[in-house]
Design an enzyme around this catalytic site. Structure first.
Site, PDB file in Angstrom:
ATOM      1  N   SER A 231       0.824  -1.214   0.000  1.00  0.00           N
ATOM      2  CA  SER A 231       0.000   0.000   0.000  1.00  0.00           C
ATOM      3  C   SER A 231       0.855   1.258   0.000  1.00  0.00           C
ATOM      4  O   SER A 231       0.568   2.222  -0.726  1.00  0.00           O
ATOM      5  CB  SER A 231      -0.931  -0.002   1.219  1.00  0.00           C
ATOM      6  OG  SER A 231      -1.831  -1.081   1.167  1.00  0.00           O
TER       7      SER A 231
ATOM      8  N   ARG B 290       1.502   3.929  -3.296  1.00  0.00           N
ATOM      9  CA  ARG B 290       1.207   5.352  -3.098  1.00  0.00           C
ATOM     10  C   ARG B 290       2.449   6.200  -3.341  1.00  0.00           C
ATOM     11  O   ARG B 290       2.377   7.272  -3.957  1.00  0.00           O
ATOM     12  CB  ARG B 290       0.651   5.582  -1.689  1.00  0.00           C
ATOM     13  CG  ARG B 290      -0.813   5.170  -1.532  1.00  0.00           C
ATOM     14  CD  ARG B 290      -1.212   5.079  -0.057  1.00  0.00           C
ATOM     15  NE  ARG B 290      -2.651   4.849   0.101  1.00  0.00           N
ATOM     16  CZ  ARG B 290      -3.249   3.678  -0.062  1.00  0.00           C
ATOM     17  NH1 ARG B 290      -2.521   2.610  -0.416  1.00  0.00           N
ATOM     18  NH2 ARG B 290      -4.565   3.553   0.116  1.00  0.00           N
TER      19      ARG B 290
ATOM     20  N   SER C 128     -15.232   0.611  -1.535  1.00  0.00           N
ATOM     21  CA  SER C 128     -13.774   0.564  -1.394  1.00  0.00           C
ATOM     22  C   SER C 128     -13.234   1.951  -1.081  1.00  0.00           C
ATOM     23  O   SER C 128     -13.560   2.922  -1.770  1.00  0.00           O
ATOM     24  CB  SER C 128     -13.114   0.044  -2.675  1.00  0.00           C
ATOM     25  OG  SER C 128     -11.700   0.127  -2.581  1.00  0.00           O
TER      26      SER C 128
ATOM     27  N   GLU D 285      -8.912  -6.182   5.236  1.00  0.00           N
ATOM     28  CA  GLU D 285      -7.908  -7.025   4.586  1.00  0.00           C
ATOM     29  C   GLU D 285      -7.340  -8.085   5.528  1.00  0.00           C
ATOM     30  O   GLU D 285      -6.715  -9.047   5.089  1.00  0.00           O
ATOM     31  CB  GLU D 285      -6.781  -6.174   4.013  1.00  0.00           C
ATOM     32  CG  GLU D 285      -5.930  -5.454   5.029  1.00  0.00           C
ATOM     33  CD  GLU D 285      -4.957  -4.495   4.363  1.00  0.00           C
ATOM     34  OE1 GLU D 285      -3.781  -4.538   4.738  1.00  0.00           O
ATOM     35  OE2 GLU D 285      -5.372  -3.723   3.474  1.00  0.00           O
TER      36      GLU D 285
ATOM     37  N   HIS E  65     -13.776  -7.678  -3.402  1.00  0.00           N
ATOM     38  CA  HIS E  65     -12.313  -7.746  -3.455  1.00  0.00           C
ATOM     39  C   HIS E  65     -11.870  -8.703  -4.564  1.00  0.00           C
ATOM     40  O   HIS E  65     -12.611  -8.962  -5.500  1.00  0.00           O
ATOM     41  CB  HIS E  65     -11.770  -8.143  -2.081  1.00  0.00           C
ATOM     42  CG  HIS E  65     -11.614  -6.975  -1.156  1.00  0.00           C
ATOM     43  ND1 HIS E  65     -10.495  -6.766  -0.385  1.00  0.00           N
ATOM     44  CD2 HIS E  65     -12.430  -5.929  -0.901  1.00  0.00           C
ATOM     45  CE1 HIS E  65     -10.632  -5.651   0.307  1.00  0.00           C
ATOM     46  NE2 HIS E  65     -11.814  -5.131   0.020  1.00  0.00           N
TER      47      HIS E  65
ATOM     48  N   ARG F 219     -14.731 -12.553  -0.843  1.00  0.00           N
ATOM     49  CA  ARG F 219     -13.999 -13.229   0.229  1.00  0.00           C
ATOM     50  C   ARG F 219     -14.918 -13.851   1.278  1.00  0.00           C
ATOM     51  O   ARG F 219     -14.550 -14.854   1.898  1.00  0.00           O
ATOM     52  CB  ARG F 219     -13.014 -12.261   0.891  1.00  0.00           C
ATOM     53  CG  ARG F 219     -11.762 -12.041   0.066  1.00  0.00           C
ATOM     54  CD  ARG F 219     -10.765 -11.126   0.744  1.00  0.00           C
ATOM     55  NE  ARG F 219      -9.546 -11.024  -0.064  1.00  0.00           N
ATOM     56  CZ  ARG F 219      -8.640 -10.077   0.087  1.00  0.00           C
ATOM     57  NH1 ARG F 219      -8.810  -9.132   1.007  1.00  0.00           N
ATOM     58  NH2 ARG F 219      -7.562 -10.053  -0.672  1.00  0.00           N
TER      59      ARG F 219
ATOM     60  N   LYS G 198       1.341 -11.792  -5.578  1.00  0.00           N
ATOM     61  CA  LYS G 198       0.668 -10.496  -5.736  1.00  0.00           C
ATOM     62  C   LYS G 198       1.253  -9.466  -4.779  1.00  0.00           C
ATOM     63  O   LYS G 198       1.428  -8.300  -5.130  1.00  0.00           O
ATOM     64  CB  LYS G 198      -0.830 -10.672  -5.486  1.00  0.00           C
ATOM     65  CG  LYS G 198      -1.680  -9.431  -5.699  1.00  0.00           C
ATOM     66  CD  LYS G 198      -3.148  -9.773  -5.472  1.00  0.00           C
ATOM     67  CE  LYS G 198      -4.074  -8.688  -5.988  1.00  0.00           C
ATOM     68  NZ  LYS G 198      -3.956  -7.403  -5.309  1.00  0.00           N
TER      69      LYS G 198
END
Length: 430
Positions: A34, A38, A172, A319, A346, A350, A416
């Site tokens: 994350s 960014r 989201s 998450e 997601h 999930r 990922k």
């Protein structure tokens, strides 16, 4: 929508290692996805070059890097975990999003500043992920977008004016972050107003705001509203924290086996949602301690004799749900995880996926309107499907520590966000 494996496609099966006693290990976790993504966006939009240190190298971050390069940004790999980013005029290009929510939701606003059309596409699963909110927001800011889901093309023509945009980001928080990251480059800045239901994953928005301020941008915050003033994003050196969400499966290993896991360089002050694992594990019966180490701290977790269930609102930390659900499936008392209806959008649904896989191994998991009810049950072995979802794969690995003959389908989907996860996991189990 839940994606299941195509029976015509043979995906590799990984034998999840079974712990034969308490696991004791000292681990260093790669950088935060994350924060890395960014930092890459802010560096690409800055007025001067930036250096990013302790970059996470994973599929999601490589997709972000490749996407920015396709738009004309120069990104030089000075070392495997160190990038030099030189901003410049953004150009027409094509962006492959894979399954990366940060790429498909952060780069379209960036594409508004390109000198030509930018085409976006991704994996088949990505084509059903929610995108309408951010694409409609771009349209309201004067940016042309030709579809409501992947694939789509962004074509701004000239630098958009900016202004006030209302957005439903209840699906989201990335919709808000995506607009905020590019907002300083709009002529008049951007005011983002969230007008939908409860906004999930607030720590990720706080992370975005904190990083923008660190790059010299003025932001005014109020409830469900962010006012970003126009201005130069400053080039700077970004040092990436360890990915605390990726640390949680390893800490779960201590909880499940009664062992002790130590994670190096745990930040004392952070906006990462993964930091909440400390209080979660304490509530489930673990001993949790920050241990001074050099100039920083390590996090030490020791598991209990019997793991307790937990009742928790996870709306800000969705998450972590696969990790907590796996722990709950192995706990001695009932767990109720709520506030996570947004997880249906997601990488996969999930909630449905966790329910299906836990129950398939003999568990007792019930899908609620906004979460999961997980009751104690005796589990048995079987194949745990990952649904091309990295966090589903790690949840299966956690359960495999305590249950014989658990096999995880496509463990390499963890690349990922954590390439080589399975090797680190096997070494930890021993």
């Amino acid at each position: 929508m839940v994606f299941v494996s195509d029976s015509s496609i043979s995906l590799p099966i990984w034998d999840a290692p079974r712990a034969r006693g308490p696991i004791v290990s000292d681990l260093a976790i790669p950088g935060s996805k994350s924060i890395t993504n960014r930092a890459l966006i802010l560096a690409a939009l800055a007025s001067t070059p930036s250096t990013i240190i302790d970059v996470l190298r994973s599929r999601d971050t490589d997709l972000m890097t490749d996407g920015l390069r396709s738009l004309g940004i120069t990104i030089t790999e000075e070392a495997v975990d160190r990038y030099r980013v030189e901003p410049g005029q953004l150009s027409a290009g094509s962006v492959e999003c894979g399954l990366a929510g940060t790429v498909m939701r952060f780069l379209p606003p960036v594409a508004a500043f390109a000198d030509g059309p930018v085409h976006f596409d991704g994996d088949p699963q990505a084509r059903v992920r929610p995108m309408t909110s951010i694409l409609d927001a771009l349209r309201s800011l004067g940016v042309e977008v030709d579809n409501n889901n992947l694939p789509f093309t962004v074509n701004a023509g000239e630098v958009p004016e900016g202004g006030v945009v209302e957005i439903d980001a209840s699906g989201s928080s990335q919709f808000v972050s995506g607009l905020l990251l590019s907002a300083p480059r709009f002529k008049n800045g951007v005011t983002v107003k969230h007008v939908g239901g409860r906004l999930p994953s607030m720590p990720h928005i706080e992370m975005t705001v904190d990083m923008l301020r660190s790059a010299g941008i003025e932001i005014e915050e109020s409830e469900n509203q962010w006012v970003v003033h126009p201005g130069e994003i400053l080039g700077r050196t970004w040092r990436i924290e360890p990915d605390l969400s990726n640390a949680t499966p390893f800490l779960a290993a201590a909880a499940v086996t009664g062992g002790t896991i130590k994670i190096n360089h745990w930040p004392i002050k952070t906006t990462q949602p993964g930091d909440a694992i400390r209080s979660i594990l304490e509530r489930m019966g673990c001993e949790v301690e920050l241990v001074a180490q050099g100039e920083g701290y390590d996090l030490s977790v020791t598991g209990p004799v019997a793991l307790k269930g937990i009742e928790i609102d996870m709306s800000d930390i969705g998450e972590l749900t696969p990790t907590v659900a796996a722990l709950a499936a192995l706990a001695s008392t009932e767990s109720r995880l709520t506030g996570i209806a947004h997880l249906r959008g997601h990488e996969t649904d999930r909630l449905a996926a966790l329910t299906a896989e836990i129950n398939k191994l003999g568990g007792k998991c019930t899908e609620l309107k906004d979460g999961l009810l997980i009751e104690p049950a005796s589990l048995h072995g079987g194949v745990w499907h990952s649904y091309a979802d990295h966090r589903m794969a790690t949840a299966g690995a956690i359960i495999g520590l305590a249950v014989d003959d658990v096999q995880v389908e496509d463990i390499k989907t963890t690349s990922k966000t954590f390439p080589g996860f399975e090797n680190v996991w096997e070494e930890m189990v021993g």
